[in-house]
Design an enzyme around this catalytic site. Structure first.
Site, mmCIF file in Angstrom:
data_model
loop_
_atom_site.group_PDB
_atom_site.id
_atom_site.type_symbol
_atom_site.label_atom_id
_atom_site.label_comp_id
_atom_site.label_asym_id
_atom_site.label_seq_id
_atom_site.Cartn_x
_atom_site.Cartn_y
_atom_site.Cartn_z
ATOM 1 N N GLY A 264 34.576 -32.803 -4.000
ATOM 2 C CA GLY A 264 35.629 -32.483 -4.967
ATOM 3 C C GLY A 264 36.138 -31.069 -4.755
ATOM 4 C CB ALA B 124 41.099 -30.063 -3.198
ATOM 5 N NE ARG C 297 33.931 -34.521 -22.138
ATOM 6 C CZ ARG C 297 33.419 -34.289 -23.332
ATOM 7 N NH1 ARG C 297 33.516 -35.208 -24.287
ATOM 8 N NH2 ARG C 297 32.776 -33.176 -23.594
ATOM 9 C CD GLN D 159 29.822 -38.084 -3.121
ATOM 10 O OE1 GLN D 159 29.248 -37.335 -3.911
ATOM 11 N NE2 GLN D 159 31.125 -38.017 -2.895
ATOM 12 N N GLY E 97 29.250 -33.628 -11.345
ATOM 13 C CA GLY E 97 30.178 -34.684 -11.793
ATOM 14 C C GLY E 97 29.564 -35.492 -12.933
ATOM 15 C CG ASP F 156 24.620 -28.489 -21.603
ATOM 16 O OD1 ASP F 156 25.470 -28.972 -22.344
ATOM 17 O OD2 ASP F 156 24.421 -28.916 -20.446
ATOM 18 C CG HIS G 155 26.111 -32.045 -19.249
ATOM 19 N ND1 HIS G 155 26.268 -30.834 -19.885
ATOM 20 C CD2 HIS G 155 27.337 -32.361 -18.775
ATOM 21 C CE1 HIS G 155 27.524 -30.442 -19.793
ATOM 22 N NE2 HIS G 155 28.199 -31.351 -19.129
HETATM 23 N N1 LIG Z 1 27.734 -30.997 -15.582
HETATM 24 C C1 LIG Z 1 28.557 -30.162 -16.155
HETATM 25 O O1 LIG Z 1 28.135 -29.264 -16.892
HETATM 26 C C2 LIG Z 1 30.041 -30.264 -15.954
HETATM 27 C C3 LIG Z 1 30.586 -31.303 -15.248
HETATM 28 N N2 LIG Z 1 31.927 -31.426 -15.059
HETATM 29 C C4 LIG Z 1 32.405 -32.569 -14.282
HETATM 30 O O2 LIG Z 1 32.700 -32.162 -12.942
HETATM 31 C C5 LIG Z 1 33.588 -33.106 -12.360
HETATM 32 C C6 LIG Z 1 34.722 -32.400 -11.630
HETATM 33 O O3 LIG Z 1 35.502 -31.677 -12.542
HETATM 34 P P1 LIG Z 1 36.862 -30.941 -12.092
HETATM 35 O O4 LIG Z 1 36.653 -30.139 -10.870
HETATM 36 O O5 LIG Z 1 37.366 -30.283 -13.307
HETATM 37 O O6 LIG Z 1 37.780 -32.205 -11.780
HETATM 38 P P2 LIG Z 1 39.109 -32.262 -10.893
HETATM 39 O O7 LIG Z 1 39.761 -33.558 -11.186
HETATM 40 O O8 LIG Z 1 39.892 -30.999 -11.005
HETATM 41 O O9 LIG Z 1 38.516 -32.303 -9.424
HETATM 42 C C7 LIG Z 1 37.734 -33.353 -8.975
HETATM 43 C C8 LIG Z 1 37.992 -33.493 -7.504
HETATM 44 O O10 LIG Z 1 37.076 -34.434 -7.007
HETATM 45 C C9 LIG Z 1 37.738 -35.207 -6.031
HETATM 46 N N3 LIG Z 1 36.980 -36.457 -5.861
HETATM 47 C C10 LIG Z 1 37.010 -37.579 -6.609
HETATM 48 N N4 LIG Z 1 36.200 -38.497 -6.083
HETATM 49 C C11 LIG Z 1 35.638 -37.960 -5.004
HETATM 50 C C12 LIG Z 1 34.725 -38.436 -4.033
HETATM 51 N N5 LIG Z 1 34.239 -39.664 -4.074
HETATM 52 N N6 LIG Z 1 34.362 -37.608 -3.028
HETATM 53 C C13 LIG Z 1 34.868 -36.354 -2.966
HETATM 54 N N7 LIG Z 1 35.746 -35.851 -3.832
HETATM 55 C C14 LIG Z 1 36.115 -36.646 -4.849
HETATM 56 C C15 LIG Z 1 39.151 -35.397 -6.592
HETATM 57 O O11 LIG Z 1 40.069 -35.729 -5.567
HETATM 58 C C16 LIG Z 1 39.404 -34.024 -7.206
HETATM 59 O O12 LIG Z 1 40.043 -33.147 -6.285
HETATM 60 C C17 LIG Z 1 34.050 -33.999 -13.513
HETATM 61 O O13 LIG Z 1 33.305 -35.207 -13.483
HETATM 62 C C18 LIG Z 1 33.710 -33.198 -14.746
HETATM 63 O O14 LIG Z 1 33.529 -33.982 -15.874
HETATM 64 C C19 LIG Z 1 32.782 -30.484 -15.535
HETATM 65 C C20 LIG Z 1 32.301 -29.407 -16.238
HETATM 66 C C21 LIG Z 1 30.900 -29.220 -16.514
HETATM 67 O O1 LIG Z 2 33.056 -31.665 -21.329
HETATM 68 C C1 LIG Z 2 33.389 -32.093 -20.218
HETATM 69 O O2 LIG Z 2 33.861 -33.195 -19.989
HETATM 70 C C2 LIG Z 2 33.122 -31.179 -19.059
HETATM 71 C C3 LIG Z 2 31.728 -30.764 -19.228
HETATM 72 O O3 LIG Z 2 30.814 -31.470 -18.885
HETATM 73 C C4 LIG Z 2 31.461 -29.567 -20.026
HETATM 74 O O4 LIG Z 2 32.331 -28.716 -20.218
HETATM 75 O O5 LIG Z 2 30.315 -29.455 -20.479
#
Ligand SMILES: NC(=O)C1=CN([C@@H]2O[C@H](COP(=O)(O)OP(=O)(O)OC[C@H]3O[C@@H](n4cnc5c(N)ncnc54)[C@H](O)[C@@H]3O)[C@@H](O)[C@H]2O)C=CC1
Ligand SMILES: O=C([O-])CC(=O)C(=O)O
Length: 329
Positions: free
Chosen positions: A12, A14, A95, A115, A133, A162, A190
């Site tokens: 991800g 980009a 989300r 993966q 993710g 968190d 989470h």
């Molecule tokens: N665990 C945590 O605390 C947190 C988790 N997240 C999660 O992180 C993830 C990414 O968030 P963002 O960067 O904001 O989203 P985003 O939509 O800006 O970027 C996600 C990127 O992943 C790429 N992608 C999708 N499927 C893929 C695959 N199979 N292989 C490689 N790349 C792939 C997309 O093309 C996109 O560029 C989301 O699921 C989000 O909910 C976000 C914040 C905190």
């Molecule tokens: O809330 C979301 O969907 C993104 C995330 O996991 C966070 O900010 O903790």
């Protein structure tokens, strides 16, 4: 003598988190200021995503990072994960307003099967995997189960955001800097069910619980604020948290690799059965880290309120796990 470069995969790459993450990895924030890195970046095989990834790489080039020993773009996890020492699995759908993270299970679970298998096939046998993710715990569980030839302990989920959120809230409440606070932890998933626990925390050696001395604040303000912080960010920004998530990913892996010097942190890890959490459940625990290994902090007393909270978050994780049974066999 200069160290040999370590290979770091980011999926991800980009996306929004990628944009905050890659530059810090290349700057030495992840593995140390004396550790050269090679970035192996994965995006979906889509023209727009690959073009965006090229743009990000152009910007990385333009930073002329002294520690960056190479950067490659990939659309296939089998090449992206080849020989990697660290894999940050960020790529997944985020989300939007009104969704819970588990609503993403259907959309994202498949990604982590593919993966996990690719890591199993081509990554270093010591690879350290962090799943960002969402839903992070269950995705990490899927990846772990899809990689039977790698040690299960190499797979972790991100609870550090968190943990950091809880630290900030507690610091503000007691009017002390976050750096004064130790022994805080977050149990479980989470998700809003996670249980941020300051019962053992100290600030400059004094009990945080005694300093706060307000169970109503704990239950009605602190826990909901930390638990729903992701939704509050989405509400405010229109997008889910990115820079703070990237920062937490850096904190998680840096502490895992470089050690916490006896200090506690929180990691989502496969349970070894500690605190009655069924073995293999990807659960947030208080840990210390040393020599590249984490260890669950043992012997903590779990009072009735805490046990109730732990049961709730565990139940949710077991339900999520049930929902992906068909993917992990
Ligand atoms: N665990 C945590 O605390 C947190 C988790 N997240 C999660 O992180 C993830 C990414 O968030 P963002 O960067 O904001 O989203 P985003 O939509 O800006 O970027 C996600 C990127 O992943 C790429 N992608 C999708 N499927 C893929 C695959 N199979 N292989 C490689 N790349 C792939 C997309 O093309 C996109 O560029 C989301 O699921 C989000 O909910 C976000 C914040 C905190
Ligand atoms: O809330 C979301 O969907 C993104 C995330 O996991 C966070 O900010 O903790």
């Amino acid at each position: 003598m200069a160290k040999a470069p370590k290979r770091v995969a980011v999926t991800g790459a980009a996306g929004q988190i990628g944009y905050s993450l890659l530059f810090r990895i290349a700057n030495g924030d992840l593995l140390g200021k004396d550790q050269p890195v090679i970035l192996q970046l994965l995006e979906i095989p889509d023209e727009k995503a690959q073009k965006a990834l090229k743009g990000v790489i152009m910007e990385i080039d333009d930073c002329a990072f002294p520690l960056l020993a190479g950067v490659t773009a990939h659309s296939d996890s089998l090449t992206a994960f080849k020989d990697v020492d660290v894999a940050l699995l960020v790529g997944a759908r985020p989300r939007g307003p009104g969704m819970e993270r588990k609503d993403l299970l259907e959309a994202n679970a498949q990604i982590f099967t593919v993966q996990g298998k690719a890591l199993d096939a081509v990554a270093s046998r010591d690879v350290k995997v962090l799943v960002v993710g969402n839903p992070a715990n269950t995705n990490a569980y899927i990846a772990m189960k899809s990689a039977p030839n790698l040690p299960a302990k190499n797979f972790t989920a991100m609870l550090r955001l968190d943990h950091n959120r809880a630290l900030s809230q507690v610091a503000a409440k007691i009017g002390q800097p976050v750096s004064a606070i130790e022994k805080l932890c977050v149990w479980g998933n989470h998700s809003p069910t996670m249980y941020a626990d300051y019962r053992f925390a100290t600030a400059d050696g004094k009990s945080v619980k005694d300093l706060i001395n307000d169970q109503v604040w704990n239950k009605d303000t602190f826990l909901p604020t930390v638990g729903k912080r992701g939704a509050a960010i989405i509400e405010a920004r229109g997008l889910s948290s990115a820079a703070s998530a990237a920062n937490a990913a850096i904190d998680h892996v840096r502490d895992w690799v470089l050690g916490t010097n006896g200090k506690w942190t929180t990691m989502g890890i496969p349970s070894d059965g500690s605190y009655g959490i069924p073995e293999g459940t990807m659960f947030g625990f208080p840990v210390t880290t040393e020599n590249g290994e984490y260890k669950i902090v043992q012997g903590l007393e779990i009072d009735e309120f805490s046990q109730e909270r732990i049961n709730i978050t565990l139940k949710e994780l077991l339900e999520e796990r049930e929902g992906v049974k068909h993917l992990v066999g």
